[in-house]
Design an enzyme around this catalytic site. Structure first.
Site, PDB file in Angstrom:
ATOM      1  N   HIS A 127       0.824  -1.217   0.000  1.00 32.12           N
ATOM      2  CA  HIS A 127       0.000   0.000   0.000  1.00 32.12           C
ATOM      3  C   HIS A 127       0.858   1.268   0.000  1.00 32.12           C
ATOM      4  CE1 HIS A 127      -3.310  -2.647   0.761  1.00 32.12           C
ATOM      5  NE2 HIS A 127      -2.846  -3.012   1.941  1.00 32.12           N
ATOM      6  N   HIS A 145      -7.147  -4.412  -1.494  1.00 33.05           N
ATOM      7  CA  HIS A 145      -6.411  -5.645  -1.778  1.00 33.05           C
ATOM      8  C   HIS A 145      -6.997  -6.293  -3.020  1.00 33.05           C
ATOM      9  CE1 HIS A 145      -6.693  -5.011   2.614  1.00 33.05           C
ATOM     10  NE2 HIS A 145      -5.392  -5.136   2.536  1.00 33.05           N
TER      11      HIS A 145
END
Ligand SMILES: Nc1ncnc2c1ncn2[C@@H]1O[C@H](COP(=O)(O)OP(=O)(O)O)[C@@H](O)[C@H]1O
Ligand SMILES: Nc1ncnc2c1ncn2[C@@H]1O[C@H](COP(=O)(O)OP(=O)(O)O)[C@@H](O)[C@H]1O
Ligand SMILES: [Mg+2]
Ligand SMILES: [Mg+2]
Ligand SMILES: [Mg+2]
Ligand SMILES: [Mg+2]
Lengths: 329, 208, 329, 208
Positions: free
Chosen positions: A56, A218
């Site tokens: 991330h 995700h």
């Protein structure tokens, strides 16, 4: 799988090492997994810790520094970090004022952070937590464990971090973090998937003319899959859901157009062009806009919109100085 | 049963999980994110290495160590859950050098409570609890009936397997599978399956 | 072509509009094509203008603000802007101290900026220029028009902009810009091409295991095409060329790991991990590192390394305050 | 020839370029970035619109306006080059309402000087100059020999075409094609081609 890496089992630690080597004045890595803390430990303030899976970037290590986080913990790609890592981070940054954990709402993240908290509390460290759940894509119904935490988390880091920096108490810092969570909503979409290095294959597949609406950070499925539309139409679709979920009327807001990882900035600006117009038309004032990569999903192509409803206090804290590798104010 | 045997049982669990790794991962692929077998196998491999370094007769310490090792190597949801289960079991055995059948059931009871507490979950949410709780209940009943250790464990594994079957019929309301809503029906839960595998390993060990 | 846009002939102006709407306190758009200037015009200082084709975002509009540029001009995607646009920018920002144009070395860019300069000079505006040519990929030989200007340009903006902000004279600002140019070298590569919206097809094609080494910021061919290697091997290859071109021994440096547009930050950090190690091993000190998207090529996947050899003056100016949408110091 | 005819000639250039657009772009695809035809067509379309709004007899103003329009709409390398060419030509015709054949050659001479100055280029670098310079020289020679306007222009277009052929035999040392080095040999230059197209359009106009 075509990636600029060395080995699939090295991506997390080489990433963290590269980050720390880029910003040694900001970041120091602990010798216990991928945990980074402020190079200059600050005392007399509530310490903030956050984290999650890797992939991330710049989250979460990029937000460690003055006015934001004190520590960030990175698990394997898209996998929650383990409690001992988190615990080491907490121990390193803990002050008399206590520690606030900023957790995104995923079962694994919540449990691992909570275990770390228990471990720290057994050592006499005062720990509180907030759980960010800003994603309006999947409804908060009987059949879910609540909404997911996505890019709105960065506003929590910024604002709670700013208050902590003033020396405020743990309860106050937690309270303002919860105020941000109560006032921020996000939603995303994607036109191209990403590939977890250890998996070696894309997390999902889309046809040449398809998009996934409401996708998670995700690559989790969202509300639906449909034919790719124009940037304006897609933006309207996401805004509709966000604006229906919280009453922004007459409010001042902070807007974040977050790139998923592979989206050209040009496209994010084209999206912001529409967001600004729609909000103006609805009488929702934009106080500040953030366009860029804040909470990514490897090389996924897509974006999310986050809108934070401000009040005077949140506004002031949003504007307060911040000096971290990925966020400066 | 002493510390040495407990250590042997833990090794047996590890090799069982390693054998089931692919199957567990396949199950998780359908309704989760396809890493349960990989996660569990990584964790038990670490347990294997760790417990052999312990020089203690304290069964509680061995179980706690196994739990902490799982916690710090598995990650995701199952790491804290199984980790907590073993740590809580270990706490009931603190300073004890022998473990009886009723001690074992006390361990399992503590494990169930640990998972419930950690996972904020109850029976019927399509999780490992749907195998653990029926197994515990069946074994408690069997022990009351005065059955042998082997038969008690046999009842337990039977009930756990039925629990796994039951998970196929319900909607997930905890963990990643819960995002699938109704689409989770028809598929068995990976965590319930891995628990059943472990109980089978214990049964195989004591009847070998 | 799968893109988050509305219409191929609208990408440039909607991009600029979206950028200006995101940063109204920094940027104002002129009514003559895609030209942005500082919202608060600064007098008593040399004014800096730069630009080029669109598609390199955040360049160049993202660098308009205190301590960097006064105006940025954006042409069509990957096409030099026209002289009248540049001229309007110059007119708007010109002060008694004069204007410095920072041009990247492409025939079209150089000619269009030079024409704008002539137009401005006819109006009595004092204009100087520097031409950035930091790309070491294609050799400066008989058969080329010199090296291309790539990501090192951002260092020119930063350092010349910082000196200009102090009120220095045009000659001094030009001289320091040339000092940066003399001391910066860059080289890039790509593993995936980008698509110019108006063209609709990728600028080049690569096989699943191929990479283009020495690529330019418009996807121009570089030194060669070869089988994809590990991140460390690729990094070594680029560093070799850069370090062979300028004597960095014993020097302090600033390093930029620039993402081409679709490269995950994780991979850029993995690359920096190697860059930092190699430079340390060679006794080249890294004073500051920049990792991110500074000079992109739409959604091309790849990166470039730029290394600037510092002296005391460049160091001080690199550290000087800057407050722009895309660069804060 | 007066302002009206010059305006008509500019429209003729525009439609010629529009007709050749695809071919010019194809040529640029091979040794450049595949936009020459698109760039030129966009520019001349803007010239079309602009010159019709002019109410002047001043040929210099018309040519300068065409040049400025090209400069502000073409972009890239050819925009400033052709734009400068037309503007420089216009400067030689300043305030004149009639244009003779020798005026035309003076215009072309100024255009060549403008391109050389702007492009910092000379003959033999595989650019538009390799068509422009031979055409100018051939026409100067033809006018000395006392040929008619039509024949002078015929000599010019002939020479320009030969110049285009010549560009196939040389390495580019200016513009984007120069990055190709030896690989640029064998391909004709787009800019030399577009100049030849324009000269052909002038010839066609005056012989029509
Ligand atoms: N809240 C919970 N309570 C009990 N068990 C849970 C809970 N959430 C998930 N599980 C169990 O964890 C299993 C998934 O583990 P794993 O795949 O390793 O982790 P993750 O879901 O983070 O990828 C599920 O099959 C389920 O049995
Ligand atoms: N320095 C120069 N001098 C003269 N002509 C040039 C020069 N550079 C380029 N050209 C001409 O410009 C043509 C290319 O124009 P175009 O494709 O429109 O611009 P760009 O190369 O910027 O894409 C070339 O074919 C060549 O004839
Ligand atoms: Mg899983
Ligand atoms: Mg997982
Ligand atoms: Mg071209
Ligand atoms: Mg071009």
């Amino acid at each position: 799988m075509k990636k600029l890496i060395n080995a699939v089992d090295q991506v997390e630690n080489q990433m963290i090492s590269g980050m720390v080597k880029a910003y040694p004045h900001y970041l120091t890595k602990l010798n216990c997994g991928n945990v980074v803390v402020r190079t200059e430990k600050k005392s007399g303030k509530v310490a903030l810790i956050s984290g999650g899976g890797s992939g991330h970037e710049p989250a979460h290590g990029g937000y460690v520094g003055t006015g934001m986080l004190d520590a960030a913990v990175a698990g394997a790609v898209f996998t929650s970090p383990t409690p001992d890592q988190i615990y080491e981070g907490i121990k390193e940054i803990a002050t008399d004022k206590g520690v606030l954990m900023v957790i995104k709402n995923y079962t694994g993240d919540v449990m691992n952070f909570e275990m770390a908290r228990e471990m720290a509390e057994m050592e006499g460290i005062k720990v509180e937590q907030v759980i960010v759940n800003d994603d309006v894509a999947v409804d908060n119904s009987l059949y879910t464990v609540g909404r997911r935490g996505v890019a709105g988390t960065v506003f929590v880091h910024k604002i709670a971090g700013a208050l902590a920096e003033t020396g405020a108490d743990l309860e106050e810092v937690k309270e303002v973090a919860e105020d941000v969570i109560a006032n921020v909503r996000s939603m995303g979409m994607a036109i191209r998937p990403c590939t977890v290095p250890a998996a070696g294959v894309p997390g999902f597949e889309l046809k040449d003319d398809e998009m996934e609406v409401g996708i998670g950070i995700h690559g989790e499925p969202g509300t639906h899959r449909e034919t790719l539309k124009t940037a304006d139409e897609i933006t309207d679709m996401l805004l509709d859901k966000i604006l229906a979920d919280l009453d922004y009327s007459g409010a001042e807001t902070a807007v974040m157009i977050n790139g998923a990882g592979a989206t050209p900035l040009m496209e994010l600006f084209i999206i912001n062009n529409r967001v600004a117009d729609v909000l103006a038309e609805k009488g929702i004032k934009v106080y500040k806009t953030f366009v860029g990569e804040y909470m990514t999903s490897l090389e996924m192509e897509g974006f999310s919109i986050s809108i934070l409803r401000l009040n005077d206090r949140l506004k002031e804290l949003l504007d307060a100085p911040a000096d971290t590798p990925a966020f400066k104010a | 049963m002493d510390a040495k045997k407990i250590t042997e049982i833990l090794h047996a669990l590890s090799s069982k999980i390693d054998k089931e790794k692919e199957f567990l991962t396949e199950l998780d692929n359908v309704i989760g994110d396809g890493d349960h077998g990989i996660n569990m196998a990584r964790g038990f491999k670490a347990v294997d290495a760790k417990i052999d370094t312990l020089e203690t007769e304290d069964i509680g310490e061995i179980l706690r160590t196994a739990g902490m090792t799982l916690v710090s190597t598995v990650g995701g949801a199952s790491g804290p859950l199984y980790g907590t289960a073993f740590m809580k079991a270990g706490m009931t055995m603190s300073k004890k050098t022998q473990i009886s059948l009723s001690d074992f059931l006390a361990c399992l009871n503590a494990a169930v409570e640990g998972v419930k507490m950690r996972g904020k979950s109850v029976q019927g949410e399509k999780t490992m609890l749907d195998a653990m709780i029926p197994a515990l209940e069946a074994m408690n009943k069997a022990i009351e009936q005065g059955l042998t250790s082997a038969d008690v464990l046999k009842c337990g594994t039977e009930a756990a397997r039925q629990g796994v079957e039951y998970t196929k019929t319900i909607i997930a309301t905890k963990g990643r599978a819960s995002y699938l809503g109704e689409r989770s029906i028809g598929h068995q839960d990976p965590g319930a399956t891995s628990f059943t595998n472990m109980l089978e390993a214990v049964y195989d060990y004591i009847t070998a």
